[in-house]
Design a protein around this motif. Structure first.
Motif, short mmCIF file in Angstrom:
data_model
loop_
_atom_site.label_atom_id
_atom_site.label_comp_id
_atom_site.label_asym_id
_atom_site.label_seq_id
_atom_site.Cartn_x
_atom_site.Cartn_y
_atom_site.Cartn_z
N GLU A 1 -1.37 1.64 -2.86
CA GLU A 1 -0.02 1.03 -2.52
C GLU A 1 0.40 -0.41 -2.92
O GLU A 1 1.11 -0.85 -4.12
CB GLU A 1 -0.30 1.32 -0.92
CG GLU A 1 0.27 2.68 0.09
CD GLU A 1 -0.50 3.17 -0.32
OE1 GLU A 1 -1.90 2.67 -0.54
OE2 GLU A 1 -0.35 4.13 0.65
N SER A 2 -0.95 -0.91 -3.93
CA SER A 2 -1.32 -1.89 -4.42
C SER A 2 -0.83 -2.39 -5.40
O SER A 2 -0.75 -2.94 -6.41
CB SER A 2 -2.85 -2.68 -3.88
OG SER A 2 -3.83 -2.27 -3.98
N ALA A 3 -1.39 -1.00 -6.37
CA ALA A 3 -1.48 -0.52 -7.62
C ALA A 3 0.03 -0.24 -7.97
O ALA A 3 0.63 -0.99 -8.84
CB ALA A 3 -1.90 0.64 -8.41
N LEU A 4 1.26 0.66 -6.58
CA LEU A 4 2.62 0.20 -6.47
C LEU A 4 2.94 -1.07 -7.07
O LEU A 4 4.14 -0.95 -7.49
CB LEU A 4 3.12 1.60 -6.00
CG LEU A 4 2.79 2.97 -6.74
CD1 LEU A 4 2.73 3.82 -5.05
CD2 LEU A 4 3.69 3.53 -8.10
N ALA B 1 -12.75 -1.04 -10.58
CA ALA B 1 -11.87 -1.87 -8.74
C ALA B 1 -11.38 -0.48 -7.59
O ALA B 1 -10.75 0.45 -8.71
CB ALA B 1 -11.23 -2.63 -9.74
N ALA B 2 -11.91 -1.17 -6.62
CA ALA B 2 -11.40 -0.32 -5.65
C ALA B 2 -9.85 -1.08 -5.35
O ALA B 2 -9.31 -2.25 -5.04
CB ALA B 2 -12.03 -0.28 -4.70
N VAL B 3 -8.88 0.01 -5.70
CA VAL B 3 -7.67 -0.28 -5.85
C VAL B 3 -6.25 0.67 -4.40
O VAL B 3 -6.47 2.23 -5.16
CB VAL B 3 -6.75 -0.53 -6.76
CG1 VAL B 3 -5.27 -0.66 -6.51
CG2 VAL B 3 -8.11 -1.88 -7.54
N SER B 4 -6.04 0.39 -4.03
CA SER B 4 -5.28 1.28 -2.98
C SER B 4 -4.05 1.61 -4.53
O SER B 4 -2.98 1.15 -5.06
CB SER B 4 -4.67 0.38 -1.66
OG SER B 4 -4.30 0.20 -1.98
#
Length: 118
Positions: free
Chosen positions: A47-50, A42-45
């Protein structure tokens, strides 16, 4: 279409009494073996993971605080929460280090004015 791998395990018995079930299981396994899927990351940035890790840390801290207020630190679930909290903190540090997002370390700022004082 998803982000997982699928695995199937077929078990059989050598006892003739279960021959029909074994044959059906083997046929199922053969058909299932023809199925293919492709797991996609899944494409996750970063920033969104953090952000997700931070949200999980906050929720964990709220739950631990509520248990502490009730004097329930002796319960196994509290120890589980504490372990999870430590794991989440470690994951947060790893993400920050791996992607160069750690906060500046001001240990060298002896006089408190910042910058390079020469």
């Amino acid at each position: 279409q998803g982000n997982s791998r699928t695995m199937s395990i077929v078990t059989c018995r050598s006892d003739p009494k279960h021959g029909d079930q074994t044959l059906n299981s083997l046929r199922f396994g053969q058909r299932a073996g023809r199925i293919t899927n492709k797991a996609k990351l899944a494409a996750v940035s970063v920033e969104s993971a953090l952000g997700a890790v931070k949200s999980a840390l906050d929720a964990c801290e709220r739950q631990m605080k509520a248990m502490e207020e009730r004097g329930n630190q002796h319960l196994k679930v509290y120890a589980t929460l504490k372990t999870r909290h430590l794991e989440l903190q470690q994951r947060q540090r790893e993400l920050e280090v791996d992607f160069g997002m750690q906060e500046e370390d001001d240990d060298d700022d002896v006089d408190g004015r910042g910058g390079d004082q020469r």
